[in-house]
Design a protein around this motif. Sequence first.
Motif, PDB file in Angstrom:
ATOM      1  N   LEU A  91       0.810  -1.212   0.000  1.00  0.00           N
ATOM      2  CA  LEU A  91       0.000   0.000   0.000  1.00  0.00           C
ATOM      3  C   LEU A  91       0.850   1.272   0.000  1.00  0.00           C
ATOM      4  O   LEU A  91       0.332   2.358  -0.274  1.00  0.00           O
ATOM      5  CB  LEU A  91      -0.904   0.033   1.244  1.00  0.00           C
ATOM      6  CG  LEU A  91      -1.968  -1.058   1.365  1.00  0.00           C
ATOM      7  CD1 LEU A  91      -2.615  -0.983   2.744  1.00  0.00           C
ATOM      8  CD2 LEU A  91      -3.016  -0.904   0.274  1.00  0.00           C
ATOM      9  N   GLY A 147      -1.387   5.637   1.342  1.00  0.00           N
ATOM     10  CA  GLY A 147      -1.741   4.405   0.659  1.00  0.00           C
ATOM     11  C   GLY A 147      -3.056   3.820   1.144  1.00  0.00           C
ATOM     12  O   GLY A 147      -3.850   3.309   0.339  1.00  0.00           O
ATOM     13  N   HIS A 191      -6.491   3.059  -0.921  1.00  0.00           N
ATOM     14  CA  HIS A 191      -7.106   1.737  -0.826  1.00  0.00           C
ATOM     15  C   HIS A 191      -8.580   1.856  -0.440  1.00  0.00           C
ATOM     16  O   HIS A 191      -9.448   1.178  -1.025  1.00  0.00           O
ATOM     17  CB  HIS A 191      -6.348   0.909   0.209  1.00  0.00           C
ATOM     18  CG  HIS A 191      -6.798  -0.507   0.335  1.00  0.00           C
ATOM     19  ND1 HIS A 191      -6.899  -1.364  -0.734  1.00  0.00           N
ATOM     20  CD2 HIS A 191      -7.186  -1.223   1.427  1.00  0.00           C
ATOM     21  CE1 HIS A 191      -7.315  -2.553  -0.317  1.00  0.00           C
ATOM     22  NE2 HIS A 191      -7.510  -2.483   0.988  1.00  0.00           N
TER      23      HIS A 191
END
Length: 344
Positions: free
Chosen positions: A73, A160, A164
């Motif tokens: 991520l 990240g 996501h």
Amino acid sequence: MASPTDPTHADDRTDPGPAPAPWGPASGVGSLPGTDPAEALRVVLGELPGMPHLPELPARGAGADLIGRSAALLVDLAVDLTPAGWRLVPRGGVDLRRAQEFLARDLDVLHDVAGTHRGPFKVQAAGPWTLAAGLERERGERAVVDPGARRDLGQSLAEGIGAHVAEVAARVPGAQVVVQLDEPSLPGVLQGSLPTVSGFGRLSAVEASVVESELAAVVAAVPGPVVVHCCAHRAPLDLVRAAGADALSFDLGLVQDLDALGAAVEAGTHLLVGVAPGTDATLPAPAATASRLRAWWRELGFPADALHEAVTLTPACGLAGATPAYARAAMTHVREAARYLVPE
């Protein structure tokens, strides 16, 4: 509070009322046995419809583990796998691409299997301290010993996770996305019990105020409600709550600090309570687990009718080490036990 169908509000079309709380009666911690993400997600949706989660399947191999999956991520930071574990590197290679492909596959499956889900939906990633404890710097010790590396990791991780969450929301438009930060290394960071890379020593403890402030920075930067999960001994519940977590996730059998739990409830912090072992065991009747929860709640000193809204029942830890049959049974158990908590 009046329900949406209360006649006193039938003509009030300008005030839709508060959004539903993003907590279901039962959920999972994250990991499951097996390697098929579609089948795992179908099981989760069937057993935990009130608050399903995106399954993690470490049995798929490197990159599906907690550290590799979370490192996938990261924004503008790369990792690679060495014989000693994951390491920060200038440019990612095949190991990072594999971890990213696992995540991409899971998002494809999410759209196909859970695209029509409405309500709470939980995703998981390593918290900043556990991620820093699990990643080596390019030259030398774990990143957890380097304030600059920790800062960069925390900022990259939060960015990240935000991306996501947006990808999950795009695939499941009806979801209220909840983020769980897994922090099993948090007690070790505070107590100075984490091993060095060589294994011959222990890393120095980090001051609680530093741990709290750096965790708080990530919690604040992550979109939506944030759960911090720690199923280790001596989980620092007061510190996690002070860092701004909306919910605490823990193993009920390991938590002795009732004052910390009471303070969390009084502050409006939701509790994800682990009541079923994470590996194969004989489970009691769901009604017995509910009775155990009610006795614990009375010991905390809160009214009985508030229990079902204050807690979400979960397994104590991830279920990756369990058999598939037990993993399903554990999820069924927490769902059924939660039903017994609802006042008649």
